[in-house]
Design a protein around this motif. Structure first.
Motif, PDB file in Angstrom:
ATOM      1  N   ALA A 171       0.846  -1.202   0.000  1.00  0.00           N
ATOM      2  CA  ALA A 171       0.000   0.000   0.000  1.00  0.00           C
ATOM      3  C   ALA A 171       0.879   1.249   0.000  1.00  0.00           C
ATOM      4  O   ALA A 171       1.963   1.257   0.587  1.00  0.00           O
ATOM      5  N   PRO A 172       0.420   2.315  -0.667  1.00  0.00           N
ATOM      6  CA  PRO A 172       1.207   3.554  -0.654  1.00  0.00           C
ATOM      7  C   PRO A 172       1.121   4.227   0.718  1.00  0.00           C
ATOM      8  O   PRO A 172       0.141   4.033   1.439  1.00  0.00           O
ATOM      9  N   PRO A 173       2.133   5.003   1.070  1.00  0.00           N
ATOM     10  CA  PRO A 173       2.064   5.731   2.340  1.00  0.00           C
ATOM     11  C   PRO A 173       0.981   6.804   2.268  1.00  0.00           C
ATOM     12  O   PRO A 173       0.609   7.253   1.190  1.00  0.00           O
ATOM     13  N   ASN A 174       0.483   7.199   3.430  1.00  0.00           N
ATOM     14  CA  ASN A 174      -0.545   8.232   3.504  1.00  0.00           C
ATOM     15  C   ASN A 174       0.133   9.609   3.448  1.00  0.00           C
ATOM     16  O   ASN A 174       0.510  10.175   4.479  1.00  0.00           O
ATOM     17  N   ILE A 175       0.283  10.122   2.219  1.00  0.00           N
ATOM     18  CA  ILE A 175       1.005  11.383   1.997  1.00  0.00           C
ATOM     19  C   ILE A 175       0.325  12.548   2.723  1.00  0.00           C
ATOM     20  O   ILE A 175       0.984  13.390   3.331  1.00  0.00           O
ATOM     21  N   ASP A 176      -1.016  12.590   2.646  1.00  0.00           N
ATOM     22  CA  ASP A 176      -1.747  13.701   3.281  1.00  0.00           C
ATOM     23  C   ASP A 176      -1.490  13.742   4.779  1.00  0.00           C
ATOM     24  O   ASP A 176      -1.339  14.808   5.372  1.00  0.00           O
ATOM     25  N   MET A 177      -1.448  12.550   5.397  1.00  0.00           N
ATOM     26  CA  MET A 177      -1.208  12.490   6.837  1.00  0.00           C
ATOM     27  C   MET A 177       0.203  12.997   7.178  1.00  0.00           C
ATOM     28  O   MET A 177       0.394  13.716   8.157  1.00  0.00           O
ATOM     29  N   ILE A 178       1.187  12.637   6.351  1.00  0.00           N
ATOM     30  CA  ILE A 178       2.567  13.101   6.595  1.00  0.00           C
ATOM     31  C   ILE A 178       2.633  14.629   6.457  1.00  0.00           C
ATOM     32  O   ILE A 178       3.206  15.317   7.304  1.00  0.00           O
ATOM     33  N   HIS A 179       2.011  15.163   5.388  1.00  0.00           N
ATOM     34  CA  HIS A 179       2.000  16.627   5.206  1.00  0.00           C
ATOM     35  C   HIS A 179       1.351  17.313   6.410  1.00  0.00           C
ATOM     36  O   HIS A 179       1.850  18.325   6.904  1.00  0.00           O
TER      37      HIS A 179
END
Length: 197
Positions: A171-179
């Motif tokens: 699964a791809p990482p949760n980019i929005d959560m990291i931002h």
């Protein structure tokens, strides 16, 4: 002075397949305890275990008074710029959770001027979903993935309990959560403006 410059770095979780890595930018003057917090946010770890940053042969963390002088140096009193001084290589280590021993290699890609309108820490790129906490380190996690994929495996049920039936290592990482986590850190660490009396 060192906050006028940023370090771009790649942090990679060692011995884990598929690859888990992040490319981030942080101020060169960031304190090492804050660099740890940035790594936690980048990988979505839960910051619930001991950790240590190692530059050459020197370890930094939060000293435990009961260890006397044998523990790491205080990460709250050292910046990234100071820790990198005199280092020959461009790579240092980050260890999270002494039990599971999640080792990360951190490579400095370059140092350049900060974007005056930018916010730091900044996520540049992200690959891979990190393993669940307390999943046994790289080897324990690999074994659990193998058992999870095979319903006939003797430890299939244990792997289901540990990882969940919806765990997808691809699964791809949760980019929005990291931002969002990085934005919260940037706000928390922003210099306070003093009110004139």
């Amino acid at each position: 002075m060192s906050n006028a410059f940023v370090a771009r770095m790649t942090i990679t979780l060692d011995d884990v397949t598929p690859v888990v890595s992040r490319v981030i930018e942080v101020p060169l003057g960031i304190r090492l305890d804050r660099l740890h917090s940035t790594f936690q946010a980048a990988l979505a770890w839960t910051d619930s275990h001991l950790w240590e940053l190692t530059f050459g042969h020197t370890g930094f963390g939060i000293p435990d008074p009961s260890c006397g002088f044998d523990g790491p140096l205080d990460a709250r009193k050292t910046t990234l710029a100071q820790a990198l001084e005199g280092m020959r290589g461009k790579t240092f280590r980050y260890l999270y959770d002494f039990g599971d021993a999640w080792e990360h290699s951190v490579k400095i890609q370059g140092i350049g001027p900060a974007d005056p309108h930018g916010s730091y820490p900044r996520l540049v790129d992200a690959t891979g979903m990190r393993p669940p906490e307390d999943s046994g380190g790289p080897w324990g996690y690999a074994e659990k993935l193998e058992a999870l994929a095979d319903p006939a495996h003797e430890y299939h049920e244990e792997a289901l309990d540990a990882l969940g039936d919806d765990h997808d290592p691809h699964a791809p990482p949760n980019i929005d959560m990291i931002h969002a986590s990085f934005a919260a850190l940037a706000k928390k660490w922003a210099p306070r403006t003093r009110k004139v009396k």
